[in-house]
Design a protein around this motif. Sequence first.
Motif, mmCIF file in Angstrom:
data_model
loop_
_atom_site.group_PDB
_atom_site.id
_atom_site.type_symbol
_atom_site.label_atom_id
_atom_site.label_comp_id
_atom_site.label_asym_id
_atom_site.label_seq_id
_atom_site.Cartn_x
_atom_site.Cartn_y
_atom_site.Cartn_z
ATOM 1 N N PHE A 150 -2.575 14.148 3.893
ATOM 2 C CA PHE A 150 -3.847 13.558 4.316
ATOM 3 C C PHE A 150 -3.671 12.134 4.862
ATOM 4 O O PHE A 150 -4.606 11.354 4.899
ATOM 5 C CB PHE A 150 -4.840 13.570 3.143
ATOM 6 C CG PHE A 150 -5.142 14.967 2.669
ATOM 7 C CD1 PHE A 150 -5.804 15.871 3.491
ATOM 8 C CD2 PHE A 150 -4.744 15.394 1.407
ATOM 9 C CE1 PHE A 150 -6.064 17.166 3.069
ATOM 10 C CE2 PHE A 150 -4.995 16.684 0.981
ATOM 11 C CZ PHE A 150 -5.662 17.589 1.807
ATOM 12 N N SER A 151 -2.472 11.817 5.309
ATOM 13 C CA SER A 151 -2.164 10.439 5.712
ATOM 14 C C SER A 151 -2.961 9.955 6.923
ATOM 15 O O SER A 151 -3.109 8.756 7.140
ATOM 16 C CB SER A 151 -0.672 10.295 5.994
ATOM 17 O OG SER A 151 -0.330 11.062 7.117
ATOM 18 N N ALA A 152 -3.495 10.897 7.746
ATOM 19 C CA ALA A 152 -4.224 10.477 8.953
ATOM 20 C C ALA A 152 -5.493 9.702 8.600
ATOM 21 O O ALA A 152 -6.127 9.114 9.474
ATOM 22 C CB ALA A 152 -4.572 11.682 9.814
ATOM 23 N N GLY A 153 -5.879 9.668 7.342
ATOM 24 C CA GLY A 153 -7.060 8.908 6.921
ATOM 25 C C GLY A 153 -6.869 7.402 7.001
ATOM 26 O O GLY A 153 -7.747 6.657 6.575
ATOM 27 N N GLY A 154 -5.777 6.931 7.526
ATOM 28 C CA GLY A 154 -5.551 5.480 7.657
ATOM 29 C C GLY A 154 -4.173 5.089 7.150
ATOM 30 O O GLY A 154 -3.547 4.166 7.667
ATOM 31 N N ILE B 27 0.829 -1.216 0.000
ATOM 32 C CA ILE B 27 0.000 0.000 0.000
ATOM 33 C C ILE B 27 0.858 1.259 0.000
ATOM 34 O O ILE B 27 0.599 2.200 -0.739
ATOM 35 C CB ILE B 27 -0.950 0.019 1.219
ATOM 36 C CG1 ILE B 27 -2.007 -1.062 1.044
ATOM 37 C CG2 ILE B 27 -1.596 1.374 1.399
ATOM 38 C CD1 ILE B 27 -3.008 -1.131 2.152
ATOM 39 N N VAL B 28 1.874 1.245 0.838
ATOM 40 C CA VAL B 28 2.713 2.451 0.929
ATOM 41 C C VAL B 28 3.442 2.666 -0.404
ATOM 42 O O VAL B 28 3.557 3.787 -0.896
ATOM 43 C CB VAL B 28 3.675 2.368 2.136
ATOM 44 C CG1 VAL B 28 4.630 3.539 2.154
ATOM 45 C CG2 VAL B 28 2.868 2.339 3.432
ATOM 46 N N GLY B 29 3.884 1.577 -1.030
ATOM 47 C CA GLY B 29 4.526 1.688 -2.343
ATOM 48 C C GLY B 29 3.550 2.151 -3.402
ATOM 49 O O GLY B 29 3.872 3.023 -4.222
ATOM 50 N N THR B 30 2.317 1.629 -3.364
ATOM 51 C CA THR B 30 1.308 2.017 -4.360
ATOM 52 C C THR B 30 1.003 3.510 -4.249
ATOM 53 O O THR B 30 0.942 4.222 -5.253
ATOM 54 C CB THR B 30 -0.008 1.215 -4.136
ATOM 55 O OG1 THR B 30 0.310 -0.164 -4.119
ATOM 56 C CG2 THR B 30 -1.019 1.498 -5.224
ATOM 57 N N ALA B 31 0.804 3.969 -3.023
ATOM 58 C CA ALA B 31 0.461 5.381 -2.816
ATOM 59 C C ALA B 31 1.560 6.281 -3.359
ATOM 60 O O ALA B 31 1.299 7.341 -3.917
ATOM 61 C CB ALA B 31 0.248 5.649 -1.332
ATOM 62 N N GLU B 32 2.781 5.830 -3.210
ATOM 63 C CA GLU B 32 3.918 6.635 -3.659
ATOM 64 C C GLU B 32 3.921 6.772 -5.187
ATOM 65 O O GLU B 32 4.353 7.770 -5.732
ATOM 66 C CB GLU B 32 5.216 5.981 -3.189
ATOM 67 C CG GLU B 32 6.381 6.920 -3.213
ATOM 68 C CD GLU B 32 7.708 6.199 -3.332
ATOM 69 O OE1 GLU B 32 7.716 4.971 -3.508
ATOM 70 O OE2 GLU B 32 8.736 6.897 -3.261
ATOM 71 N N THR C 102 2.131 3.089 7.301
ATOM 72 C CA THR C 102 3.524 3.541 7.122
ATOM 73 C C THR C 102 4.409 3.113 8.291
ATOM 74 O O THR C 102 5.593 2.889 8.118
ATOM 75 C CB THR C 102 3.636 5.077 6.944
ATOM 76 O OG1 THR C 102 3.167 5.707 8.128
ATOM 77 C CG2 THR C 102 2.874 5.563 5.736
ATOM 78 N N ARG C 103 3.825 2.989 9.480
ATOM 79 C CA ARG C 103 4.627 2.539 10.615
ATOM 80 C C ARG C 103 5.139 1.126 10.341
ATOM 81 O O ARG C 103 6.330 0.843 10.478
ATOM 82 C CB ARG C 103 3.813 2.564 11.922
ATOM 83 C CG ARG C 103 4.653 2.274 13.152
ATOM 84 C CD ARG C 103 3.836 2.005 14.392
ATOM 85 N NE ARG C 103 3.157 0.727 14.363
ATOM 86 C CZ ARG C 103 3.756 -0.461 14.521
ATOM 87 N NH1 ARG C 103 5.060 -0.519 14.721
ATOM 88 N NH2 ARG C 103 3.054 -1.574 14.486
ATOM 89 N N ILE C 104 4.249 0.263 9.907
ATOM 90 C CA ILE C 104 4.657 -1.124 9.635
ATOM 91 C C ILE C 104 5.621 -1.164 8.454
ATOM 92 O O ILE C 104 6.619 -1.894 8.467
ATOM 93 C CB ILE C 104 3.417 -2.009 9.367
ATOM 94 C CG1 ILE C 104 2.488 -2.000 10.582
ATOM 95 C CG2 ILE C 104 3.833 -3.434 9.037
ATOM 96 C CD1 ILE C 104 1.194 -2.774 10.394
ATOM 97 N N ALA C 105 5.337 -0.347 7.437
ATOM 98 C CA ALA C 105 6.176 -0.377 6.226
ATOM 99 C C ALA C 105 7.543 0.266 6.447
ATOM 100 O O ALA C 105 8.394 0.245 5.558
ATOM 101 C CB ALA C 105 5.448 0.300 5.072
ATOM 102 N N ALA C 106 7.753 0.833 7.636
ATOM 103 C CA ALA C 106 9.070 1.408 7.946
ATOM 104 C C ALA C 106 9.972 0.370 8.605
ATOM 105 O O ALA C 106 11.106 0.665 8.984
ATOM 106 C CB ALA C 106 8.903 2.608 8.878
ATOM 107 N N SER C 107 9.490 -0.870 8.743
ATOM 108 C CA SER C 107 10.281 -1.910 9.415
ATOM 109 C C SER C 107 11.537 -2.245 8.625
ATOM 110 O O SER C 107 11.604 -2.024 7.423
ATOM 111 C CB SER C 107 9.433 -3.168 9.595
ATOM 112 O OG SER C 107 8.295 -2.869 10.364
ATOM 113 N N ASP C 108 12.482 -2.851 9.331
ATOM 114 C CA ASP C 108 13.817 -3.083 8.783
ATOM 115 C C ASP C 108 13.826 -3.893 7.473
ATOM 116 O O ASP C 108 13.330 -5.023 7.440
ATOM 117 C CB ASP C 108 14.655 -3.813 9.836
ATOM 118 C CG ASP C 108 16.098 -3.894 9.430
ATOM 119 O OD1 ASP C 108 16.735 -2.827 9.398
ATOM 120 O OD2 ASP C 108 16.577 -4.992 9.100
ATOM 121 N N PRO C 109 14.393 -3.331 6.388
ATOM 122 C CA PRO C 109 14.375 -4.027 5.087
ATOM 123 C C PRO C 109 15.118 -5.362 5.078
ATOM 124 O O PRO C 109 14.667 -6.312 4.438
ATOM 125 C CB PRO C 109 15.064 -3.036 4.140
ATOM 126 C CG PRO C 109 15.054 -1.732 4.832
ATOM 127 C CD PRO C 109 15.009 -1.995 6.296
#
Length: 317
Positions: A223-227, A205-210, A232-239
């Motif tokens: 407008f990220s507070a919409g969900g 999702i985070v990649g798609t939005a980008e 993004t918190r989860i998608a910031a996890s260690d690669p």
Amino acid sequence: MTSEPMFRKVALIGFGLIGGSIARGAKSLGLASEIVATARSPQTRERVRELGQEFGIVDQVVETNAEAAEGADLIILCIPVGACGDVAKEIAPHLKHGAIVSDVGSVKAAVVKAMAPYLPEDIHFVPAHPVAGTENSGPDSGFAELFINRWCILTPPEGTNAEATEKLAAFWRTLGANVEIMTPEHHDLVLAVTSHLPHLIAYTIVGTAEELEGVTQSEVLKFSAGGFRDFTRIAASDPTMWRDVFLTNKDAVLEMLGEFQEDLSKLTRAIRRGDGDALFDHFTRTRAIRRGIVQIGQDEAAPDFGRRHKQLGTKAE
Ligand code: NAP
């Protein structure tokens, strides 16, 4: 403080979020007479040394994995899943008779397969996975309370010494965790649904939005507070960690991804057909799951993950 340390020497190989949290917890609870740590890079080892001197969270930092394992009663690999086999090979000749070797990897079957062939018969291999974490990594990210009221799953191979398993279970319980024992394969299936798939969805999702055309980057952020921001918190996890999870738990993740795609198709059809009842029923079921998680104490009931909201009348910064 416990009266008698549970272990004499504990070796932590890898000192990031999980290794650092174990060290902080074990030190403040007096679970080991001595904690020895190491990490791959000189920079991390240097930082751990500083943390040891300043806060006393480790007693010694050594240069190699072999040196850390030498004479230790409990050795815990707190490193990416993909590195566990090589490290097991490296430490094997240095393990003390009767030592307990464990890990904290988020995938279990692949770790067991990679490590077990190298470990001598006279040591006890008790793999573990503390189901606790944050999106942060590195030696400064750990904290002693990370495991409180979280699960730690042990996956001892058949025939593992029951006393060694219980000793490690007691270690995790003292750190605040609830302990459950299951097979590595079952662990991987359960975690594929509860952790690996949600991470994959968040990364998607985070990649798609980008990449979305017609919506600018700044609008996505604004407008990220919409969900979106919760993903993004989860998608910031260690690669590195997550690359290894998907490479090593491939089968279970693909199985769950198949189920997910079927359910997504059902919801897509309901939206296309304007089937409000199907959508409402689905969302009612999922809402009950959230309530269940709160009821069993795996999350707080505070709305919006307990974020503090500004008071009416105060100006936004
Ligand atoms: P992290 O913060 O990135 O730390 C990883 C540590 O491993 C670093 O100190 C790194 O050293 C070291 N390392 C990497 N390769 C190594 C090697 N070959 N030999 C020795 N040390 C090595 O990672 P983490 O979040 O603590 O995750 C560690 C493990 O815990 C992973 O297997 C992960 O699946 C599992 N886990 C993570 C979470 C979570 O939410 N993060 C939750 C449960 C379990 P350098 O700093 O020098 O690179």
